[in-house]
Design an enzyme around this catalytic site. Sequence first.
Site, PDB file in Angstrom:
ATOM      1  CB  SER A 188      -0.920   0.018   1.219  1.00 31.49           C
ATOM      2  OG  SER A 188      -1.725  -1.136   1.240  1.00 31.49           O
TER       3      SER A 188
HETATM    4  N1  SAM Z   1      -0.710  -4.822   4.002  1.00 29.90           N
HETATM    5  C1  SAM Z   1       0.043  -5.131   2.825  1.00 29.90           C
HETATM    6  C2  SAM Z   1       1.438  -4.573   2.869  1.00 29.90           C
HETATM    7  O1  SAM Z   1       1.769  -3.872   3.816  1.00 29.90           O
HETATM    8  O2  SAM Z   1       2.199  -4.887   1.942  1.00 29.90           O
HETATM    9  C3  SAM Z   1      -0.650  -4.708   1.557  1.00 29.90           C
HETATM   10  C4  SAM Z   1      -1.574  -5.717   1.145  1.00 29.90           C
HETATM   11  S1  SAM Z   1      -2.278  -5.747  -0.430  1.00 29.90           S
HETATM   12  C5  SAM Z   1      -2.865  -4.126  -0.704  1.00 29.90           C
HETATM   13  C6  SAM Z   1      -3.730  -6.696   0.030  1.00 29.90           C
HETATM   14  C7  SAM Z   1      -3.443  -8.135   0.384  1.00 29.90           C
HETATM   15  O3  SAM Z   1      -4.664  -8.734   0.821  1.00 29.90           O
HETATM   16  C8  SAM Z   1      -2.953  -8.968  -0.778  1.00 29.90           C
HETATM   17  O4  SAM Z   1      -1.714  -9.539  -0.459  1.00 29.90           O
HETATM   18  C9  SAM Z   1      -4.030 -10.043  -0.939  1.00 29.90           C
HETATM   19  O5  SAM Z   1      -3.548 -11.290  -1.355  1.00 29.90           O
HETATM   20  C10 SAM Z   1      -4.622 -10.093   0.448  1.00 29.90           C
HETATM   21  N2  SAM Z   1      -5.978 -10.641   0.568  1.00 29.90           N
HETATM   22  C11 SAM Z   1      -7.043 -10.476  -0.256  1.00 29.90           C
HETATM   23  N3  SAM Z   1      -8.112 -11.131   0.229  1.00 29.90           N
HETATM   24  C12 SAM Z   1      -7.712 -11.715   1.396  1.00 29.90           C
HETATM   25  C13 SAM Z   1      -8.363 -12.531   2.366  1.00 29.90           C
HETATM   26  N4  SAM Z   1      -9.667 -12.882   2.279  1.00 29.90           N
HETATM   27  N5  SAM Z   1      -7.657 -12.942   3.437  1.00 29.90           N
HETATM   28  C14 SAM Z   1      -6.338 -12.616   3.576  1.00 29.90           C
HETATM   29  N6  SAM Z   1      -5.682 -11.867   2.686  1.00 29.90           N
HETATM   30  C15 SAM Z   1      -6.352 -11.409   1.611  1.00 29.90           C
END
Ligand code: SAM
Length: 212
Positions: free
Chosen positions: A61
């Site tokens: 992000s």
């Molecule tokens: N917080 C992260 C960072 O600091 O790098 C950014 C994360 S990215 C914007 C969103 C993440 O949410 C992705 O890695 C994606 O695979 C994960 N994601 C999507 N749906 C999810 C779910 N139901 N449970 C866990 N992770 C999920």
Amino acid sequence: MARFEDERRDMIDVLKERGITDERLLQAMMKVERHLFVSEPFVNRAYDDTALPIAKQQTISQPYTVAFMTQQLDLKDGAKVLEIGTGSGYQAAILAELGCKVYTIERHVDLLLQARKMFEKRGYRIGSKVGDGTIGWSEFGPYDGIVVTAAAPNVPEPLKEQLAEGGRLVIPVGDLDLQDLHVIIKTGSSFQVRIAQGFKFVPLIGKKGWNG
Ligand code: SAM
């Protein structure tokens, strides 16, 4: 001087200009080396105020978004926090630097394994698992804060249920193109909601998310 220290300081100045005022948070973001959470060819852009690609077509992000969401959580030292969407591990590292007890869930095993390596290298004791974060992680709840770093069509009920009294859930809610950030505060048996507009996240995929 440590690598990228000037760039990191410039990033902190941008965050301040954009309204981030929490000094402890700014210090934590000065300390965590964002360039270690991205790969080439994006390392030189790690301190731009922008989201960047990571593996599995996901993103780390934007620094402002991480700062804004974390500030909205209003965490005290020692607070217990659940993050949904570990991704690169950057947001979890910031929470750990703030002195929180952190749990994080990621649906892509490769991302989680990579993030765990970072946690181990930096000495962060963070609970993590591969799974569907839309149903939370009840075993370790209730949480003082829950931060969802992917966009949900609606607020998953299990996450509200896993909030402690006075706890906050910060989650982007909307369609796939644009979302509002909901800050949901549990007070007794009711929930107060504040909304900040105009965020863009990758989708939250799961039982209580998209394709659920
Ligand atoms: N917080 C992260 C960072 O600091 O790098 C950014 C994360 S990215 C914007 C969103 C993440 O949410 C992705 O890695 C994606 O695979 C994960 N994601 C999507 N749906 C999810 C779910 N139901 N449970 C866990 N992770 C999920």
